[in-house]
Design a protein around this motif. Sequence first.
Motif, PDB file in Angstrom:
ATOM      1  N   ILE A 195      34.612  34.320  -7.639  1.00  0.00           N
ATOM      2  CA  ILE A 195      35.582  35.035  -6.800  1.00  0.00           C
ATOM      3  C   ILE A 195      35.931  36.384  -7.409  1.00  0.00           C
ATOM      4  O   ILE A 195      36.017  37.410  -6.713  1.00  0.00           O
ATOM      5  N   LEU A 196      36.132  36.402  -8.730  1.00  0.00           N
ATOM      6  CA  LEU A 196      36.462  37.656  -9.416  1.00  0.00           C
ATOM      7  C   LEU A 196      35.318  38.653  -9.317  1.00  0.00           C
ATOM      8  O   LEU A 196      35.533  39.849  -9.050  1.00  0.00           O
ATOM      9  N   ARG A 197      34.085  38.163  -9.473  1.00  0.00           N
ATOM     10  CA  ARG A 197      32.917  39.044  -9.381  1.00  0.00           C
ATOM     11  C   ARG A 197      32.797  39.637  -7.975  1.00  0.00           C
ATOM     12  O   ARG A 197      32.512  40.827  -7.812  1.00  0.00           O
ATOM     13  N   GLN A 198      33.024  38.820  -6.963  1.00  0.00           N
ATOM     14  CA  GLN A 198      32.953  39.308  -5.593  1.00  0.00           C
ATOM     15  C   GLN A 198      34.024  40.372  -5.333  1.00  0.00           C
ATOM     16  O   GLN A 198      33.746  41.400  -4.700  1.00  0.00           O
ATOM     17  N   TYR A 199      35.232  40.122  -5.826  1.00  0.00           N
ATOM     18  CA  TYR A 199      36.328  41.074  -5.629  1.00  0.00           C
ATOM     19  C   TYR A 199      36.004  42.421  -6.285  1.00  0.00           C
ATOM     20  O   TYR A 199      36.202  43.493  -5.687  1.00  0.00           O
ATOM     21  N   ILE A 200      35.463  42.358  -7.495  1.00  0.00           N
ATOM     22  CA  ILE A 200      35.117  43.601  -8.209  1.00  0.00           C
ATOM     23  C   ILE A 200      34.007  44.351  -7.472  1.00  0.00           C
ATOM     24  O   ILE A 200      34.035  45.578  -7.327  1.00  0.00           O
ATOM     25  N   CYS A 201      32.986  43.586  -6.976  1.00  0.00           N
ATOM     26  CA  CYS A 201      31.872  44.227  -6.272  1.00  0.00           C
ATOM     27  C   CYS A 201      32.326  44.871  -4.968  1.00  0.00           C
ATOM     28  O   CYS A 201      31.823  45.938  -4.583  1.00  0.00           O
ATOM     29  N   ILE A 202      33.277  44.233  -4.270  1.00  0.00           N
ATOM     30  CA  ILE A 202      33.795  44.816  -3.028  1.00  0.00           C
ATOM     31  C   ILE A 202      34.497  46.142  -3.312  1.00  0.00           C
ATOM     32  O   ILE A 202      34.293  47.150  -2.617  1.00  0.00           O
ATOM     33  N   LEU A 203      35.323  46.149  -4.360  1.00  0.00           N
ATOM     34  CA  LEU A 203      36.011  47.400  -4.720  1.00  0.00           C
ATOM     35  C   LEU A 203      35.025  48.465  -5.152  1.00  0.00           C
ATOM     36  O   LEU A 203      35.132  49.640  -4.743  1.00  0.00           O
ATOM     37  N   LEU A 204      34.041  48.074  -5.971  1.00  0.00           N
ATOM     38  CA  LEU A 204      33.057  49.043  -6.457  1.00  0.00           C
ATOM     39  C   LEU A 204      32.200  49.575  -5.312  1.00  0.00           C
ATOM     40  O   LEU A 204      31.884  50.769  -5.259  1.00  0.00           O
ATOM     41  N   TYR A 205      31.834  48.704  -4.356  1.00  0.00           N
ATOM     42  CA  TYR A 205      31.016  49.124  -3.223  1.00  0.00           C
ATOM     43  C   TYR A 205      31.784  50.112  -2.346  1.00  0.00           C
ATOM     44  O   TYR A 205      31.221  51.114  -1.876  1.00  0.00           O
ATOM     45  N   ALA A 206      33.061  49.844  -2.118  1.00  0.00           N
ATOM     46  CA  ALA A 206      33.868  50.762  -1.309  1.00  0.00           C
ATOM     47  C   ALA A 206      34.010  52.122  -1.990  1.00  0.00           C
ATOM     48  O   ALA A 206      33.929  53.177  -1.333  1.00  0.00           O
ATOM     49  N   LEU A 207      34.205  52.092  -3.315  1.00  0.00           N
ATOM     50  CA  LEU A 207      34.359  53.352  -4.053  1.00  0.00           C
ATOM     51  C   LEU A 207      33.071  54.165  -4.042  1.00  0.00           C
ATOM     52  O   LEU A 207      33.070  55.383  -3.767  1.00  0.00           O
ATOM     53  N   LEU A 208      31.910  53.489  -4.302  1.00  0.00           N
ATOM     54  CA  LEU A 208      30.636  54.202  -4.344  1.00  0.00           C
ATOM     55  C   LEU A 208      30.212  54.674  -2.957  1.00  0.00           C
ATOM     56  O   LEU A 208      29.586  55.730  -2.822  1.00  0.00           O
ATOM     57  N   SER A 209      30.531  53.896  -1.913  1.00  0.00           N
ATOM     58  CA  SER A 209      30.206  54.334  -0.547  1.00  0.00           C
ATOM     59  C   SER A 209      30.949  55.611  -0.198  1.00  0.00           C
ATOM     60  O   SER A 209      30.395  56.518   0.445  1.00  0.00           O
ATOM     61  N   HIS A 210      32.191  55.678  -0.613  1.00  0.00           N
ATOM     62  CA  HIS A 210      32.965  56.904  -0.383  1.00  0.00           C
ATOM     63  C   HIS A 210      32.400  58.063  -1.191  1.00  0.00           C
ATOM     64  O   HIS A 210      32.366  59.208  -0.722  1.00  0.00           O
ATOM     65  N   LEU A 211      31.912  57.761  -2.431  1.00  0.00           N
ATOM     66  CA  LEU A 211      31.382  58.806  -3.313  1.00  0.00           C
ATOM     67  C   LEU A 211      30.019  59.290  -2.837  1.00  0.00           C
ATOM     68  O   LEU A 211      29.751  60.506  -2.806  1.00  0.00           O
ATOM     69  N   PHE A 212      29.117  58.372  -2.440  1.00  0.00           N
ATOM     70  CA  PHE A 212      27.753  58.746  -2.042  1.00  0.00           C
ATOM     71  C   PHE A 212      27.676  59.240  -0.603  1.00  0.00           C
ATOM     72  O   PHE A 212      26.705  59.899  -0.236  1.00  0.00           O
ATOM     73  N   GLY A 213      28.667  58.895   0.203  1.00  0.00           N
ATOM     74  CA  GLY A 213      28.662  59.356   1.584  1.00  0.00           C
ATOM     75  C   GLY A 213      28.211  58.274   2.564  1.00  0.00           C
ATOM     76  O   GLY A 213      27.590  57.263   2.182  1.00  0.00           O
ATOM     77  N   GLN A 214      28.501  58.527   3.847  1.00  0.00           N
ATOM     78  CA  GLN A 214      28.196  57.548   4.894  1.00  0.00           C
ATOM     79  C   GLN A 214      26.698  57.367   5.084  1.00  0.00           C
ATOM     80  O   GLN A 214      26.228  56.275   5.406  1.00  0.00           O
ATOM     81  N   GLN A 215      25.908  58.456   4.863  1.00  0.00           N
ATOM     82  CA  GLN A 215      24.465  58.374   5.058  1.00  0.00           C
ATOM     83  C   GLN A 215      23.839  57.366   4.095  1.00  0.00           C
ATOM     84  O   GLN A 215      23.014  56.536   4.495  1.00  0.00           O
ATOM     85  N   ALA A 216      24.229  57.412   2.821  1.00  0.00           N
ATOM     86  CA  ALA A 216      23.678  56.477   1.832  1.00  0.00           C
ATOM     87  C   ALA A 216      24.098  55.047   2.157  1.00  0.00           C
ATOM     88  O   ALA A 216      23.306  54.096   2.015  1.00  0.00           O
ATOM     89  N   LYS A 217      25.331  54.883   2.617  1.00  0.00           N
ATOM     90  CA  LYS A 217      25.814  53.536   2.968  1.00  0.00           C
ATOM     91  C   LYS A 217      25.025  52.963   4.143  1.00  0.00           C
ATOM     92  O   LYS A 217      24.630  51.791   4.136  1.00  0.00           O
ATOM     93  N   ASP A 218      24.776  53.820   5.167  1.00  0.00           N
ATOM     94  CA  ASP A 218      24.022  53.343   6.333  1.00  0.00           C
ATOM     95  C   ASP A 218      22.600  52.981   5.958  1.00  0.00           C
ATOM     96  O   ASP A 218      22.043  51.978   6.434  1.00  0.00           O
ATOM     97  N   ASN A 219      21.958  53.828   5.110  1.00  0.00           N
ATOM     98  CA  ASN A 219      20.590  53.524   4.670  1.00  0.00           C
ATOM     99  C   ASN A 219      20.526  52.202   3.914  1.00  0.00           C
ATOM    100  O   ASN A 219      19.637  51.381   4.126  1.00  0.00           O
TER     101      ASN A 219
END
Length: 483
Positions: A195-219
Amino acid sequence: MPNKGVVNVDLPHLEETMTDILRKYDDKPEEWIYRTIEKNMHLPKHTLRQNVEPQLLEEMMGRVQQILEQELDNNNDEEEANKKDRWDRMVEEMGKKSELTEGDKSKLWAEAQGLGIGREEAVAMVVAAIRKNKGGTVEGGDGADPNRDGVDLEGGDNAKNASLSVSILLTLQPYLEQSSSSSPQSSLVAKLFSILRQYICILLYALLSHLFGQQAKDNATQIFERIHLPAIKAAQLKAQLEKDRKAAEAQLEKEKEEKEEDDRMIQQNTHLWSNEQRCWIEKGETYHSLLHPASSLPAEDIPPTIRWDSKKKQWERWSKNLKTRTKAMKQAEAAGKSLPAFAKGTFVPVRAGEGWTTSPKQPEAEKDQIAIGNIRFFVCLPTTVVVGAEEEEQQHLDVVDVTDWASQTVLPTKAARELEAVDSGRELFSLDVSTLLLLDKKGGKKGKGGKKKRQRKGGTTEEEEEEVSVARKGVGCTAKVSK
């Protein structure tokens, strides 16, 4: 004329036959299903309705339908996985060509339609595979461009060729999808870590998606859904099928062991089945009549509240009466004499299958004076023995101490005392022993509860609702509490 005799129905065979028929003819009416089952099992007409409880038939029908629905769902999931495998192989094979012909497009569109993939999208995926293998531009027809709509499909079936940002997001994707589904056998620490690993990955994914942009997230999302997610689902389906297979094997093994135990218990005839406890409970002492070849107990070892009448050749049990004062009692009191034992009541005959509660050590005590430990439950059961060189069958009635079984299945000992049932002369419970009697084999239906048919003198039947508890599982006795 319908067969009015009792027919023993093999329930495992019945369920297996019902499964095979419903698998082929699930749209047929219920009466047709039951009649077809009877034909396949070589049973007389209307045997299932007459010899198996309706509640048991309904439960079995529901269980079989649930199993067939699960099989259908598993087959559909497996078919989807097979379609995805065929699609991946087709894209890989066509990716080795230099260009797509009209015939290739037709095959591609036909296969893509089953997966819900659009025509242009299907062509774009193959064009990307060709570009990956050959490099440069490809004549894909219809102006198909793999970079259409800003989506970089080059190397789309291989995450290693994606950009660094897409690769990072792809690495996090599986933990967003699967980390929450931990095994039930996992320890508490493993579950908390997941559960802790999933929570950390969700936060990290949201942060990196915002950093890399919507195009990278969609790809990353598109590559994951087309390449990785189907493989993950296929692996999950395979694991679930294996789990279901092992569970089915374990269930079959359990049913086999239960049947072997049931057969052994019925053969030994030393236990009674308790529906409430879901187990076999051992009988207590058995008191044979004087006519029984195994009768060896002297009269003083038999509880004083039961006795064998040699003249009438029947068992009798004590029925106390503390309210009525007889003439003999009044005369004894006037003369200052003490009353003899068993003066406040009488002995009444016992029928086969009759059950009652008694206090052998306190046969004439008031309700509040009876000790709980002195209360016993007895039942009269028929016993068949084979005697002589010609192996002639003889049947005798025995009185059996069933205190352990009755107190856990029929009525608690304390409740029997509070209801003033101890040595009251009333029948407390009864066992359907019709299938055990040699001379009467038309007894009521046996089962695990529900409807019971009572035979009238005119030959008609009357259905009545009553709660019953099985005393001998599968065949033999059923018990009901008297009101």
